[in-house]
Design a protein around this motif. Sequence first.
Motif: not given
Length: 123
Positions: A36-37, A13-17, A25-32, A22-23
């Motif tokens: 990772f962070l 959940g915190s990775s989605f937020i 906008q949501w995209s699959l690469t930004n979510w990955f 950070l970015y």
Amino acid sequence: MNFKGILLFISLGSSFILSFFLYRQWSLTNWFDALFLIGLLLIMVYCVMVLIEGQFFTAFLKSTRNFFAKVNKKDQLIRESEKRSVEPLDYRKEFPNRSSFLQVGLFFCIGSLLISSALHYLN
């Protein structure tokens, strides 16, 4: 539900937020990237727990306490008159669920690294 499952869902959940913060906008690469962070953060939390359990900072605390006890003349006179020495500092902390942080953190880091690499090389 055990601690590892709760940690896994909270981290997801915190990775989605985090990907939105950070970015913008949501995209699959930004979510990955955010995943990772979060994984790196969990591994760092595990490392700090290991340092605390291994009493890495105890030597620094003992030497600082000993230094200030010898520098402060008033306390030194009181200790000498009462015939007592500097009390030893004994601090022991154990974390019961520290391996969960490492397991979930490694899962997120390695998983997001592999999927991000696959997405990069397939496109």
